[in-house]
Structure formats: C-alpha cells, structure tokens
Write an enzyme that holds these catalytic residues in place. Structure first.
Site, PDB file in Angstrom:
ATOM      1  N   HIS A   1       0.836  -1.185  -0.004  1.00 10.54           N
ATOM      2  CA  HIS A   1       0.073   0.167  -0.031  1.00 10.54           C
ATOM      3  C   HIS A   1       0.779   1.329   0.014  1.00 10.54           C
ATOM      4  O   HIS A   1       0.253   2.365   0.259  1.00 10.54           O
ATOM      5  CB  HIS A   1      -0.832  -0.011   1.323  1.00 10.54           C
ATOM      6  CG  HIS A   1      -1.538  -1.181   1.583  1.00 10.54           C
ATOM      7  ND1 HIS A   1      -2.581  -1.655   0.341  1.00 10.54           N
ATOM      8  CD2 HIS A   1      -1.694  -2.083   2.476  1.00 10.54           C
ATOM      9  CE1 HIS A   1      -3.070  -2.868   0.667  1.00 10.54           C
ATOM     10  NE2 HIS A   1      -2.698  -3.041   1.991  1.00 10.54           N
TER      11      HIS A   1
ATOM     12  N   ASP B   1      -5.761  -7.242  10.857  1.00  6.09           N
ATOM     13  CA  ASP B   1      -5.301  -6.203  11.476  1.00  6.09           C
ATOM     14  C   ASP B   1      -5.583  -6.115  12.857  1.00  6.09           C
ATOM     15  O   ASP B   1      -4.932  -5.623  13.892  1.00  6.09           O
ATOM     16  CB  ASP B   1      -5.151  -4.917  10.611  1.00  6.09           C
ATOM     17  CG  ASP B   1      -4.322  -4.907   9.303  1.00  6.09           C
ATOM     18  OD1 ASP B   1      -3.341  -5.683   9.208  1.00  6.09           O
ATOM     19  OD2 ASP B   1      -4.710  -4.276   8.306  1.00  6.09           O
TER      20      ASP B   1
ATOM     21  N   HIS C   1      -6.700  -5.171  -1.394  1.00  6.60           N
ATOM     22  CA  HIS C   1      -5.827  -6.228  -1.380  1.00  6.60           C
ATOM     23  C   HIS C   1      -6.025  -7.105  -2.325  1.00  6.60           C
ATOM     24  O   HIS C   1      -6.050  -8.552  -2.163  1.00  6.60           O
ATOM     25  CB  HIS C   1      -6.222  -6.896   0.178  1.00  6.60           C
ATOM     26  CG  HIS C   1      -5.971  -6.165   1.228  1.00  6.60           C
ATOM     27  ND1 HIS C   1      -7.004  -5.406   1.872  1.00  6.60           N
ATOM     28  CD2 HIS C   1      -4.948  -5.929   1.870  1.00  6.60           C
ATOM     29  CE1 HIS C   1      -6.576  -4.788   3.031  1.00  6.60           C
ATOM     30  NE2 HIS C   1      -5.120  -5.041   2.840  1.00  6.60           N
TER      31      HIS C   1
ATOM     32  N   ASP D   1      -3.628 -15.071  -1.021  1.00  7.12           N
ATOM     33  CA  ASP D   1      -2.197 -15.342  -0.110  1.00  7.12           C
ATOM     34  C   ASP D   1      -2.542 -16.339   0.851  1.00  7.12           C
ATOM     35  O   ASP D   1      -1.421 -16.552   1.473  1.00  7.12           O
ATOM     36  CB  ASP D   1      -1.856 -13.904   0.578  1.00  7.12           C
ATOM     37  CG  ASP D   1      -2.847 -13.846   1.772  1.00  7.12           C
ATOM     38  OD1 ASP D   1      -4.072 -13.866   1.654  1.00  7.12           O
ATOM     39  OD2 ASP D   1      -2.481 -12.792   2.791  1.00  7.12           O
TER      40      ASP D   1
ATOM     41  N   SER E   1      -4.756 -15.560   9.596  1.00  2.00           N
ATOM     42  CA  SER E   1      -4.574 -17.057   9.758  1.00  2.00           C
ATOM     43  C   SER E   1      -3.311 -17.322  10.884  1.00  2.00           C
ATOM     44  O   SER E   1      -3.201 -18.220  11.765  1.00  2.00           O
ATOM     45  CB  SER E   1      -4.440 -17.947   8.473  1.00  2.00           C
ATOM     46  OG  SER E   1      -3.346 -17.391   7.750  1.00  2.00           O
TER      47      SER E   1
ATOM     48  N   THR F   1     -15.575 -20.059   7.696  1.00  2.00           N
ATOM     49  CA  THR F   1     -14.261 -19.800   8.123  1.00  2.00           C
ATOM     50  C   THR F   1     -13.555 -21.332   8.333  1.00  2.00           C
ATOM     51  O   THR F   1     -14.180 -22.277   8.266  1.00  2.00           O
ATOM     52  CB  THR F   1     -13.977 -18.901   9.060  1.00  2.00           C
ATOM     53  OG1 THR F   1     -14.446 -19.391  10.461  1.00  2.00           O
ATOM     54  CG2 THR F   1     -14.862 -17.554   8.824  1.00  2.00           C
ATOM     55  N   MET F   2     -12.288 -20.961   8.772  1.00  2.00           N
ATOM     56  CA  MET F   2     -11.397 -22.439   9.047  1.00  2.00           C
ATOM     57  C   MET F   2     -12.324 -22.858  10.412  1.00  2.00           C
ATOM     58  O   MET F   2     -12.002 -24.029  10.627  1.00  2.00           O
ATOM     59  CB  MET F   2      -9.991 -22.079   9.593  1.00  2.00           C
ATOM     60  CG  MET F   2      -9.706 -20.957  10.511  1.00  2.00           C
ATOM     61  SD  MET F   2      -9.571 -21.341  12.334  1.00  2.00           S
ATOM     62  CE  MET F   2      -7.894 -22.221  12.115  1.00  2.00           C
TER      63      MET F   2
ATOM     64  N   ASP G   1     -14.189 -22.432   1.907  1.00  2.00           N
ATOM     65  CA  ASP G   1     -13.087 -21.729   2.305  1.00  2.00           C
ATOM     66  C   ASP G   1     -11.898 -21.830   2.328  1.00  2.00           C
ATOM     67  O   ASP G   1     -11.711 -23.075   2.877  1.00  2.00           O
ATOM     68  CB  ASP G   1     -13.677 -21.295   3.767  1.00  2.00           C
ATOM     69  CG  ASP G   1     -12.599 -20.009   4.538  1.00  2.00           C
ATOM     70  OD1 ASP G   1     -12.678 -19.011   4.158  1.00  2.00           O
ATOM     71  OD2 ASP G   1     -11.799 -20.911   5.261  1.00  2.00           O
ATOM     72  N   PRO G   2     -10.903 -21.211   1.826  1.00  2.00           N
ATOM     73  CA  PRO G   2      -9.513 -21.734   1.767  1.00  2.00           C
ATOM     74  C   PRO G   2      -8.665 -21.991   2.971  1.00  2.00           C
ATOM     75  O   PRO G   2      -8.406 -23.196   3.032  1.00  2.00           O
ATOM     76  CB  PRO G   2      -8.782 -20.630   0.802  1.00  2.00           C
ATOM     77  CG  PRO G   2      -9.769 -19.752   0.183  1.00  2.00           C
ATOM     78  CD  PRO G   2     -11.214 -19.990   1.260  1.00  2.00           C
TER      79      PRO G   2
END
Length: 585
Positions: free
Chosen positions: A56, A110, A222, A419, A462, A515-516, A568-569
């Site tokens: 950024h 963040d 992002h 990512d 993560s 989510t995970m 979800d990755p």
C-alpha cells in the site's frame, strides 16, 4: 484467469523496499528484524503507530514523521504484521512518549493482531489504546454488518489530522482524547474505489477474472474483487457521476449513507491513486470530480488533495474520499476549545514523506535499545510425549499442506486476495525448519515454541488464529497434566477443548460463518467425544466442504458478492494439514 505480464521483480522485495525507504529518509530508523520504521517522539506527547501488510506504499512507512505517525509496522504482502512485531513497536516508541495510540485499518488480521498487541502492552504497564478506521461505502451495512466498513484511502487523513493534534496538543490532552479525535475524523469520512483490473503482486502470477471490456467498482486495496462489475468501461465522467458519487452521497441509500453532507459544509476531496494511474490522469480526475460535485450536489470542496497515498501495488484505478470538515470541527470544538477548525490540523506542517502537502526538514535519526525486542518463551513443563512420533506426524502434515498450496491459492484467488496458500506454507516451513531446535521433552514447551514460530512466519489473520490456538493447546496441556505425566488421548482431547475456547475469545467467527472454524470445531468436538483422530478428521473435512454452501461473514471473502460453491481456503488448508497427520496414524 492467469495471465503472464511484464513486471519488475527483485529478490526479497519487502526487505529491499524497507531498506531503500530508510536509506532515502534520514529522519527515520529501520528495525529490519521486526520490519518497524520509527522516529523520535517527545516524551510528553502521545505516539501514533499504524501498519499493515505491504503493498500500500507510501502507506504506512511514508506517514512516519513529525506531525504524523511515530512508527509503522510492516507485514508481508497484503498480510497483517504479527502481534510480536506490533508489541515491539509499542515498546520502542513508549520509551519516549506519554502513551501509544494504534491506528488500525478495519481488516480482520489487522484488528486481531493490533488488538492483541495492545492487550499485551497494557499488561506490561504501557498506556495503549486502539482506534479502528473504516471509510468504505461500497460494502454497505447489510453486507458488512459483522465486520463493518473496510479501511481505504481515508485512513491517511486520520493519520495526518490525529498526528497534528498529538503533536500540538497531547501535552495537555491524554491518550483517550487523541483516540477521540481519531474517531471524530473517521466518523466523517466516506470513500469508494474503482479499477480497470487487479494489481500484479511481486513474485506471483497475475490473476484476473475480468476481460478487456470490463472493470470493477468498489475495489478494495488487497486485490479482492470489487462489489460490482461493469461489463462496459464507461468514461471517467460517467464512472464518477453514475457509479461512485451516488454511493458516497445519496441520502436515500440507507445501506451506504454513513455521512451527511450539507451544501454549506466545508468538504475536503481526496483523490487517491491505487498505484497504476498516471499523474496526468489523476489530476484530471480531481477536476472532473469537483465539477460533478458542484453540478449534482452543490458541493464545492474547500480543499482538494491528490496523490499516490494508499495503493494496491500497481492497481490501475483510483478512489474518491470525501471528508466533512465542518461536522468534524463542530465535534472537536465540544471537547477541545483550542481547535478552531479541523482544517488547521489537516494543513499543519509534517515531515512525513508520504504526505503530499509539506516542506520536509531534517532531524537526527532516532535510536533504540535492542534489548527491549528480546522475548524469552518460558512456559511451565508439562506433558511428556513421543517427540520422534510427533515430529513424523508434523512432517507429514506440513508436506501435505505444501503439496496442496496451488489448490488453496486458486480458491483464495476467487474469494480473497490469493495469499492464503502462501501464508499457510510459510507457517508449515516454520515448523519443519525449527522442529529439531524447538523439540522439547515436554509438549507444553514444544507447542509454545511452535506457536511463536508460526506467528513470526505467517502474519495475517491465519497466523494470529493458529498461534492463539496452539498457545491455548499448550495452556490446556499444562492444566490437564503435570511435569511427570504423559500425554494421552483423554488429556489431548481436553487440551483441544481449552484451545478452541481460547481461540473463540479472540474471534467472533463461529460454525456457519464460512471460515476455518467450520473445520476446526467439528474436529475438536468429534475427537473429544471419540478420541478417534480419523473420525475427527472426516468431520473436519465435511465441515470444510460445507463452507461452499455458506455465506462468508468474516475476512476478505465477506466483501465478495458471490462465494457460493467455493469452499473457504483457510478451512481447506486446515483439513490438508490434518490429512497429513491422519495418513501416518
């Protein structure tokens, strides 16, 4: 689709970029190990720290300077810095300040890491507070209800105005007051972005779902998809007139009407380059926007700011920010008589190199005591275990995760910023590369060391979540057995429950939020009930696959319009890790 495009590449781009920045800005110092850029701060003043993932620039390091930020903490590309990095930045600047305010962009990683760092700082006796910035209007209240507005280019106005207030008035007003100023500024900001395409991330192939006739409105920073795809690229005039200004200013749009603007209000216009727009075109966009504001809304900006401030690498787009200076000034005067107008703070001198309105003066480079960065991990000895077998299981798990990275990355390119796979691989390598060094006779100590290495290597959401979970697992082992006890299935099951409970204290994500957690919770629950790892693994796999039928409510996937049928990755990554363990049991 993946497309090969020409781009400049350097080895270890993040390190090179930070070193180059410090070399060209003598007023600041770089702590390379922790990726912290900082300056000298007066002892009687509140220090401001911001930061986030790389990509950024000039935000965040470019806003470190007298009259603006005191320090910036840099994470990997599009990934939050770790809690440890942020805490070390707090410790560095707190030595020469009266308190520390963390200005945090409203993204899950963040908020998580900066929040945890603030908690730990307060436990160390440091006066520390957090101000979360969110100015995006593209994601309305209905879609962003649980996570709130994303932080876009309006963040730099918070940096500048709050920085000027802290510089001029924090010898009289304390940390709580400086934090209040940040909230007042944020409450009067609205931003929307648009782009012709995604950006090219260094070291990764260029990926896009757009054809050459399409563009996106509601771009984030992002590489996540915009909230709306235009199938025909309009002129700049039509883009701003029909698709951007109405989302910023239409009072009838209850989903996006965050700030009211009256005709007599002093309004600041900020046009920000996402990285790939020429200066020639950027100033033209300023003129078009001003003309349309007056034509349709009777708004004549009292000040216009233009520049490359909050980028997404070479993103071929721009954002428009409107700041209601009148309403912000009215709110400030209620508590701070000395402040005549927020515009005075906006235009106070700053030495921050990223701020476009400035006259930079030189100052001596700051120094710091390296010893305050040292962290000793010392947890209670508990739970003897077969370290050779656990090493074999971890090696199999990390190998499987690394093997699955392309599939995880492909999924994340569709619903996130691409990512997730890289981040998980970084964590996997941190485990295997340090396993011999950290392996202890006691499982509690080994887990604590693993948690530390994962946090340092992964960053992002993560990284924080896994670090907290594994720390909780270490805590669970300590609570369930002593130094002479050997860990068995019953002890490990109880420890898993404690770890999951610890994790739930720091994330609002729950089963059903895509989510995970949708893989982790059924794994913990099944193992606790049966003490059978294979059955627990199958439950985790089932939970991960179910996320393809759920609406994402957390993370960057929550900003994407349609994620159905795409699991979800993060959940898939956890399952692949567990698959590797299961294959060796």
């Amino acid at each position: 689709m993946s497309v090969e495009i020409k781009s400049f590449e350097v080895s270890d781009p993040l390190t090179a970029s930070l070193k180059g920045f410090a070399e060209t800005n003598p007023n600041v110092e770089l702590i390379l190990k922790e990726k912290i850029i900082f300056r000298n701060t007066d002892k009687g003043k509140v220090a401001l720290i911001s930061g986030g993932g790389a990509g950024h620039e000039p935000t965040h390091a470019g806003f470190v300077g007298a009259g603006c930020l005191s320090a910036a903490v840099c994470g990997d590309i599009f990934a939050s810095p770790s809690t440890k990095q942020i805490l070390n930045a707090i410790k560095v600047v707190s030595k020469s300040s009266s308190g520390v305010l963390l200005i945090v962009k409203n993204y899950t990683g963040d908020v998580l890491h900066f929040g945890l760092a603030a908690e730990r700082a307060r436990a160390l006796g440091i006066d520390c507070s957090v101000a979360v910035v969110g100015d995006d209007v593209a994601v309305g209240r209905n879609k962003g209800g649980l996570v709130g507005r994303r932080a876009l280019a309006g963040t730099v106005l918070v940096h500048k105005i709050v920085g000027a207030f802290a510089e001029s008035y924090s010898d009289k007003y304390g940390l709580e007051d400086v934090s209040k100023v940040a909230k007042i500024v944020n409450d009067n900001l609205v931003t929307i972005g648009s782009s012709l395409d995604h950006c090219k991330v260094p070291g990764r192939p260029f990926e896009t779902e757009l054809n050459d006739k399409q563009m996106e409105v509601g771009m984030g920073i992002h590489n996540e998809p915009g909230v709306h795809v235009l199938d025909k690229i309009p002129s700049v005039d039509k883009l701003i007139e029909e698709h951007m200004l109405p989302k910023l200013l239409d009072p009838k749009d209850e989903d996006r009407h965050f700030v009211s603007f009256d005709e007599k209000d002093d309004v600041v216009l900020l046009v920000n380059n996402l990285g790939g727009v020429s200066n020639f075109m950027l100033t033209a966009i300023v003129d078009v926007t001003k003309r349309l504001l007056e034509k349709h809304y009777n708004i004549v900006p009292v000040q216009s700011i233009c520049g490359t401030l909050m980028t997404s690498f070479n993103g071929n787009g721009f954002s428009i920010t409107l700041f209601n200076a009148s309403k912000a000034s009215e709110a400030l005067k209620k508590d701070f008589d000395e402040v005549e107008s927020v515009l005075d703070l906006l235009n106070e001198h700053t030495e921050a190199p990223g701020w476009p309105i400035k006259n930079v003066t030189m100052d001596a480079a700051p120094t710091y005591d390296e010893s305050i960065l040292e962290e000793v991990i010392d947890v209670q000895k508990a739970g003897k275990y077969d370290s050779e077998k656990v090493s074999e299981l971890l090696k199999s798990a990390t190998d499987q995760l690394i093997k699955s990275e392309p599939h995880i990355t492909h999924l994340d390119n569709q619903v996130g910023d691409g990512d997730c796979g890289y981040t998980l691989v970084a964590g996997a390598k941190a485990i295997t590369e340090n396993l011999e060094k950290i392996s202890s006779e006691y499982l509690s100590q080994t887990l604590a060391e693993v948690s530390d290495h994962i946090e340092s290597a992964m960053g992002g959401t993560s990284g924080g979540l896994y670090s907290i979970f594994i720390s909780g697992l270490s805590k669970g082992i300590i609570e369930q057995c002593g130094e002479s006890d050997t860990v068995n299935a019953d002890i490990f099951a109880k420890a898993l429950e404690i770890a999951y409970g610890t994790l739930c204290k720091y994330t609002r994500a729950r089963p059903g939020d895509s989510t995970m957690i949708d893989a982790l919770e059924p794994f913990v629950k099944e193992f606790s009930a049966t003490k059978d790892f294979h059955k627990a693994f199958l439950k985790a796999e089932e939970g991960a696959q179910s996320t393809g039928n759920l609406e994402a409510k957390f993370g960057r996937a929550s900003y994407v319009e349609d994620t159905e049928e795409i699991p979800d990755p993060g959940a898939i990554g956890l399952v692949e890790f567990l698959r590797g363990v299961d294959s060796k049991l």
